[in-house]
Design a protein around this motif. Sequence first.
Motif, PDB file in Angstrom:
ATOM      1  N   THR A  76       0.831  -1.201   0.000  1.00 52.36           N
ATOM      2  CA  THR A  76       0.000   0.000   0.000  1.00 52.36           C
ATOM      3  C   THR A  76       0.867   1.254   0.000  1.00 52.36           C
ATOM      4  O   THR A  76       0.519   2.254  -0.643  1.00 52.36           O
ATOM      5  CB  THR A  76      -0.937   0.007   1.211  1.00 52.36           C
ATOM      6  OG1 THR A  76      -0.168  -0.243   2.399  1.00 52.36           O
ATOM      7  CG2 THR A  76      -2.021  -1.048   1.077  1.00 52.36           C
ATOM      8  N   LEU A 101       2.132   1.880  -3.536  1.00 54.16           N
ATOM      9  CA  LEU A 101       1.093   2.428  -4.402  1.00 54.16           C
ATOM     10  C   LEU A 101       0.800   3.885  -4.065  1.00 54.16           C
ATOM     11  O   LEU A 101       0.634   4.713  -4.963  1.00 54.16           O
ATOM     12  CB  LEU A 101      -0.182   1.590  -4.296  1.00 54.16           C
ATOM     13  CG  LEU A 101      -1.322   2.008  -5.228  1.00 54.16           C
ATOM     14  CD1 LEU A 101      -0.878   1.952  -6.686  1.00 54.16           C
ATOM     15  CD2 LEU A 101      -2.553   1.135  -5.005  1.00 54.16           C
ATOM     16  N   GLU A 134       3.241   6.054  -5.673  1.00 51.76           N
ATOM     17  CA  GLU A 134       3.235   6.033  -7.142  1.00 51.76           C
ATOM     18  C   GLU A 134       1.943   6.579  -7.757  1.00 51.76           C
ATOM     19  O   GLU A 134       1.811   6.600  -8.988  1.00 51.76           O
ATOM     20  CB  GLU A 134       3.444   4.595  -7.633  1.00 51.76           C
ATOM     21  CG  GLU A 134       4.813   4.010  -7.338  1.00 51.76           C
ATOM     22  CD  GLU A 134       5.898   4.609  -8.219  1.00 51.76           C
ATOM     23  OE1 GLU A 134       5.630   4.867  -9.409  1.00 51.76           O
ATOM     24  OE2 GLU A 134       7.007   4.837  -7.710  1.00 51.76           O
ATOM     25  N   LEU A 194       0.881   4.685 -14.570  1.00 50.02           N
ATOM     26  CA  LEU A 194       0.250   3.768 -13.623  1.00 50.02           C
ATOM     27  C   LEU A 194      -1.248   3.673 -13.892  1.00 50.02           C
ATOM     28  O   LEU A 194      -1.928   4.694 -14.024  1.00 50.02           O
ATOM     29  CB  LEU A 194       0.484   4.237 -12.184  1.00 50.02           C
ATOM     30  CG  LEU A 194      -0.044   3.314 -11.088  1.00 50.02           C
ATOM     31  CD1 LEU A 194       0.774   2.029 -11.023  1.00 50.02           C
ATOM     32  CD2 LEU A 194      -0.036   4.024  -9.736  1.00 50.02           C
ATOM     33  N   ILE A 241      -4.674   1.721 -12.267  1.00 46.22           N
ATOM     34  CA  ILE A 241      -5.176   0.978 -11.114  1.00 46.22           C
ATOM     35  C   ILE A 241      -6.562   0.456 -11.439  1.00 46.22           C
ATOM     36  O   ILE A 241      -7.450   1.226 -11.839  1.00 46.22           O
ATOM     37  CB  ILE A 241      -5.217   1.869  -9.856  1.00 46.22           C
ATOM     38  CG1 ILE A 241      -3.863   2.532  -9.613  1.00 46.22           C
ATOM     39  CG2 ILE A 241      -5.638   1.040  -8.647  1.00 46.22           C
ATOM     40  CD1 ILE A 241      -3.896   3.599  -8.538  1.00 46.22           C
ATOM     41  N   VAL A 249      -1.844  -2.143 -11.682  1.00 48.19           N
ATOM     42  CA  VAL A 249      -2.009  -2.676 -10.333  1.00 48.19           C
ATOM     43  C   VAL A 249      -3.483  -3.027 -10.126  1.00 48.19           C
ATOM     44  O   VAL A 249      -4.373  -2.214 -10.421  1.00 48.19           O
ATOM     45  CB  VAL A 249      -1.557  -1.660  -9.263  1.00 48.19           C
ATOM     46  CG1 VAL A 249      -1.851  -2.187  -7.865  1.00 48.19           C
ATOM     47  CG2 VAL A 249      -0.069  -1.363  -9.414  1.00 48.19           C
ATOM     48  N   LEU A 252      -2.220  -5.579  -5.360  1.00 47.26           N
ATOM     49  CA  LEU A 252      -2.000  -4.758  -4.180  1.00 47.26           C
ATOM     50  C   LEU A 252      -2.154  -5.640  -2.947  1.00 47.26           C
ATOM     51  O   LEU A 252      -3.233  -6.182  -2.701  1.00 47.26           O
ATOM     52  CB  LEU A 252      -3.007  -3.605  -4.127  1.00 47.26           C
ATOM     53  CG  LEU A 252      -2.937  -2.721  -2.878  1.00 47.26           C
ATOM     54  CD1 LEU A 252      -1.589  -2.004  -2.791  1.00 47.26           C
ATOM     55  CD2 LEU A 252      -4.087  -1.724  -2.868  1.00 47.26           C
ATOM     56  N   TRP A 275      -5.837  -0.862   2.615  1.00 46.49           N
ATOM     57  CA  TRP A 275      -5.746   0.559   2.251  1.00 46.49           C
ATOM     58  C   TRP A 275      -6.640   1.400   3.169  1.00 46.49           C
ATOM     59  O   TRP A 275      -6.217   2.420   3.710  1.00 46.49           O
ATOM     60  CB  TRP A 275      -6.165   0.722   0.795  1.00 46.49           C
ATOM     61  CG  TRP A 275      -6.060   2.103   0.234  1.00 46.49           C
ATOM     62  CD1 TRP A 275      -6.999   3.102   0.288  1.00 46.49           C
ATOM     63  CD2 TRP A 275      -4.938   2.669  -0.473  1.00 46.49           C
ATOM     64  NE1 TRP A 275      -6.558   4.233  -0.341  1.00 46.49           N
ATOM     65  CE2 TRP A 275      -5.293   3.999  -0.822  1.00 46.49           C
ATOM     66  CE3 TRP A 275      -3.689   2.190  -0.858  1.00 46.49           C
ATOM     67  CZ2 TRP A 275      -4.435   4.837  -1.527  1.00 46.49           C
ATOM     68  CZ3 TRP A 275      -2.832   3.017  -1.565  1.00 46.49           C
ATOM     69  CH2 TRP A 275      -3.198   4.329  -1.890  1.00 46.49           C
TER      70      TRP A 275
END
Length: 278
Positions: free
Chosen positions: A7, A10, A13, A19, A21, A88, A115, A122
Amino acid sequence: MDALVTTQWLADELSAPDLRILDATWFLPADERDAAAEFAAGHIPGAVHFDISAIADHASPLPTMLPSAEQFAAQVGALGVGDGDRIVLYDNSPHHTSARAWWMFRSFGIATALLDGGLVKWKAEGRTLERGAASPVPRTLTARFDPAGVRTLDQVRANLDSRAEQLVDARSTARFNGSEPDPRPSVASGHIPGSASIPQRDFFNPDNSWKHPASLRLLFEDEGIEIERPVVTTCGSGVTAAVPAFALHLLGHPAALYDGSWTEWGADPSTPKATGAA
């Protein structure tokens, strides 16, 4: 990018231009939860919803079957995912459905990461959420089907005699041994003969993160699975079967997945079924 990202990684980033998601949350009808509504209520910033029911072969009578490479490329490209992106995947499902999305991308030659801990971790860490529907800009994605990671009913049936590949069933113990009926009325109870039972929930820590590789290896070894030998994973409909497949990937041993899984096998009167312990 590693196959499993934290986490914190991420969060650091999130602003990277390459990236992408994807929230691959998906539920069974019995869960009585709406993945799209939950996504709109709160998701990781910049994420789009990857629906494994929509990105599937709708010509098949079986649920969530792998689509063609052309369909996959078109639908995922419409989500704003293109060639060269770092992808991701995460979920907020008890079925850990981002693993299924990972397997789908892998089947089309596209590397992705999961993830670790998903949205559960998260949110537990108090990290930022975004609300509302996503509005991705479509991009061009190249997908090429690789059959090495997919098994059919005929291949699994042939394996009953050859025993060339070991079978790992990710369903609950009760579903595996037949003490609990299958939720689909037309599907028998039990398991594919010769399978080992490793319920998908056993691969995770209480905080929803993946167990340490040494612990993952023990899960297989305790059920007599030699991870250096070929493995085929299976479950109810090919979704949670991706959990042990990803675990084996983390251990450096790629596995194949029987896409039709028990929904196909258990409904076919010509296939042998076993009940009781492995």
